[in-house]
Motif scaffolding. Structure first.
Motif, short mmCIF file in Angstrom:
data_model
loop_
_atom_site.label_atom_id
_atom_site.label_comp_id
_atom_site.label_asym_id
_atom_site.label_seq_id
_atom_site.Cartn_x
_atom_site.Cartn_y
_atom_site.Cartn_z
N LYS A 152 0.68 -0.96 -0.25
CA LYS A 152 -0.29 0.14 -0.27
C LYS A 152 0.98 1.64 0.34
O LYS A 152 2.35 0.89 0.02
N SER A 153 0.30 2.50 -0.07
CA SER A 153 0.94 3.85 -0.26
C SER A 153 1.81 4.13 0.52
O SER A 153 1.43 3.57 2.12
N ILE A 154 3.15 4.65 0.78
CA ILE A 154 3.95 4.73 2.01
C ILE A 154 4.75 5.84 1.41
O ILE A 154 5.99 5.64 1.03
N GLN A 155 4.27 7.18 1.47
CA GLN A 155 4.45 8.28 1.64
C GLN A 155 5.33 9.17 3.08
O GLN A 155 4.00 9.67 3.43
N ILE A 156 5.88 9.30 2.88
CA ILE A 156 6.61 10.01 4.03
C ILE A 156 6.18 11.07 3.69
O ILE A 156 5.76 12.03 3.79
N PRO A 157 5.34 11.38 5.69
CA PRO A 157 4.40 12.35 6.29
C PRO A 157 5.55 13.72 6.25
O PRO A 157 7.15 13.10 7.05
N LYS A 158 4.74 15.35 6.54
CA LYS A 158 5.94 15.90 6.61
C LYS A 158 5.73 16.00 7.99
O LYS A 158 7.21 16.97 8.32
N GLU A 159 5.66 15.90 8.79
CA GLU A 159 5.67 15.85 10.37
C GLU A 159 7.08 15.12 10.61
O GLU A 159 7.35 14.46 11.31
N LEU A 160 7.50 13.75 9.92
CA LEU A 160 8.42 13.05 10.06
C LEU A 160 9.79 13.88 9.08
O LEU A 160 10.42 13.26 9.10
N GLU A 161 9.72 14.67 8.36
CA GLU A 161 10.46 14.28 7.60
C GLU A 161 11.35 15.61 8.04
O GLU A 161 12.59 14.62 7.31
N GLY A 162 11.49 16.10 8.49
CA GLY A 162 13.22 16.93 9.30
C GLY A 162 13.00 15.83 10.17
O GLY A 162 14.32 16.45 11.04
N ARG A 163 12.85 14.79 10.21
CA ARG A 163 13.25 14.43 11.91
C ARG A 163 14.03 12.56 11.60
O ARG A 163 14.40 12.21 11.88
#
Length: 588
Positions: free
Chosen positions: A390-401
């Protein structure tokens, strides 16, 4: 003398460099400096560990760079010492110079010569945890881990003494139970922690199967990030919403074997001590063994593992605890007629483990207790080629971490998604079958995974959380429960005993999370209750979901600290006392 000094400086520089490089790699995976878990490289399946590292890190490049560094260092030092030999110092001058160098070197490594030096004790000076971690290095923390391991692995080590009770084990029992036990004979103290499930005619008639899944690297902290675009739970999310789910559960340890021992023995992990299965207790049948109450009630009991049973000798260990069947990768391959590559170096793909268990549940008429350990959600993060993700796209709240390459991050969550989806399919298959009316399914994680995100000090508790999911037949579902209850691995079997067994005695340290008003959670790094907890010796309170550290310890947490010390003391006493009694019986 010059040659000895040359050899010493060269070898020590290489050793220090290797430790620091190892510490860097360890920190990238565990979000902590070298600690007790570092010994697992030699006690674990070392070949599988190295193969996993090769697939997820530039292992060969690293070895090449270390080799180049060592050769360059050797010739550089040789040149320096060769030029130094031409300088004709007197022997006494050389001795003084060398001693001064060694003293300066030791002081530099230690960070000083007084009390306030670089050490874990004085490293907590910033509200930002990452800054506190930077102040330490792998040499200092590995030395601490080694000393802790050495002292607590000793046959003479006594946890009660380490926890401040000295030889007064009665005081530990009094603190744990909240009653005066001074009049109880020492050889009768263990009987005070014996429990008994309530009499329940419905359970006696139903005699439900109980399946406990210990899922590799299933951290509850991640659940809040699951959504349609970052869908790593798959269909498991539906079951989490339909059935019982506790998210505030601490894993018994931060490694698989430690948590497995807590779940399999009902004994909290004694941080720093050797794991029960790898200590002098490895052949000791325990009165608190997880399957024992089911054995007494006529169940067929099994420990199942998707990997090799030789891993840390878990096959031999659980056999000594009295499981009727101990089955691993080779048994599953034969039973399901599997050929060729069907997994990774750690074991079979999880779908095969689930299919094997489903087949076992449908065989015979005897009720079954099964404890199973999965393998797929583990480096090197490989899944079957026919798996439709299924779709696995990194959410914005995790991108910087994110602390690793995005490609590795996505591979990690693909393996996570695969394991969760196959587990969901197993649960759904049970729900759609006759097993739905007489089978209990419990799911937890062995530990969280940390090396993909930098955690803040506010996440001191959530960093170590794992889920505890329960599917129950409709007739056994409780009318209400507190899904925010804080608990630990030591509570899981106690909860399941009360759900599935009637009028049955057992030994355990945990609480029934479906009926208790409060519980304590113990982990190797943090311990907590609903009032807050302790992390690296410092207390914190809960403000919503965050851990906020206190300037002084609240009174409510004094009780938690007392419960923590007394629990570990009694756990150690149970083992020591059982070992002594077993030795006496063997001699008679």
């Amino acid at each position: 003398l010059d040659r000895l000094l040359f050899l010493y400086i060269f070898l020590m520089t290489i050793l220090v460099t290797l430790i620091l490089v190892g510490d860097f790699g360890f920190f990238s995976f565990f979000q902590d400096h070298l600690n007790i878990l570092a010994f697992g490289l030699f006690e674990d399946d070392t070949q599988a560990v190295i193969e996993s590292v090769q697939k997820n890190y530039p292992f060969k490049t690293g070895l090449a760079l270390i080799a180049i560094f060592s050769i360059t260092l050797y010739f550089s030092f040789k040149k320096i010492f060769k030029s130094k030999l031409k300088m004709r110092f007197q022997f006494k001058t050389k001795i003084i110079s060398y001693l001064c160098f060694l003293i300066l070197f030791a002081g530099g490594v230690r960070g000083g010569y007084g009390m306030m030096v670089l050490s874990p004790k004085y490293a907590d000076f910033s509200k930002h945890q990452i800054i506190n971690e930077i102040s330490l290095n792998g040499i200092i923390t590995f030395e601490r881990a080694y000393k802790l391991r050495k002292s607590r692995a000793s046959l003479d080590f006594n946890m009660a003494t380490a926890m401040g009770y000295g030889k007064n084990i009665h005081k530990a029992f009094s603190d744990y139970l909240g009653i005066d036990v001074s009049s109880t004979r020492k050889d009768q103290l263990i009987s005070l922690i014996e429990r008994k499930t309530p009499e329940n005619k419905l359970i006696e008639d139903l005699k439900p199967n109980v399946v406990v899944f210990v899922m590799e690297s299933f951290g509850a902290h991640w659940i809040k990030y699951n959504n349609e675009r970052f869908n790593f739970l798959g269909d498991l999310d539906k079951h989490f919403k339909e059935d019982i789910l506790f998210e505030n559960i601490l894993s018994g340890d931060n490694g698989t074997i430690g948590s497995l021992m807590v779940l399999g023995t009902n004994i909290p992990n004694r941080s720093g001590a050797r794991f029960i299965s790898e200590s002098r207790y490895m052949r000791l049948p325990l009165i608190s063994a997880a399957q024992l109450p089911y054995t007494k009630r006529g169940y067929e009991t099994s420990f199942l593992y998707g990997g090799k049973l030789s891993w840390r000798d878990i096959g031999k260990y659980f056999s000594s605890q009295g499981f009727h069947k101990i089955e691993g990768e080779s048994h599953i391959r034969e039973e399901l007629n599997l050929n060729g590559k069907q997994g990774t170096e750690w074991g079979l793909y999880d779908e095969h483990l689930f299919n094997f268990i489903y087949k076992k549940l449908n065989s015979g008429t005897t009720s079954k207790f099964i404890m199973a350990l999965s393998t797929t959600n583990h480096p090197p993060f490989e899944v079957p080629k026919n798996f439709k993700s299924k779709s696995i796209q990194i959410p914005k709240e995790l991108e910087g971490r994110i602390s690793r390459e995005k490609s590795i991050f996505l591979e990690r969550f693909l393996a996570f998604q695969y394991s969760n989806q196959k587990l969901a399919e197993f649960i759904q298959k049970v729900k759609n079958s006759k097993l739905a009316q007489n089978t209990i399914i419990a799911v937890t994680g062995d530990h969280n995974f940390w090396g993909f995100m930098n955690y803040s000090s506010a996440e001191a508790f959530s960093k170590y959380k794992v889920p505890f999911y329960i599917y129950l037949p409709e007739s056994l579902k409780p009318k209400s429960y507190d899904n925010k209850m804080i608990g630990g691995h030591e509570d899981i079997m106690t909860t399941l005993y009360n759900l599935s067994l009637s009028n049955t005695k057992f030994y355990a340290f945990g609480d029934d999370l479906l009926t208790s008003k409060t519980s304590n959670a113990l982990n190797s790094s943090v311990y907590a209750s609903k009032f807050g907890g302790f992390y690296k010796g410092k207390s914190f309170s809960f403000v919503e979901d965050n851990s906020v550290f206190n300037s002084s310890t609240p009174k409510e947490l004094d009780t938690l600290q007392k419960q923590y010390r007394s629990t570990l003391s009694i756990a150690d006493f149970l083992l020591r006392n059982s070992y002594k009694q077993n030795s006496k019986n063997s001699q008679n």
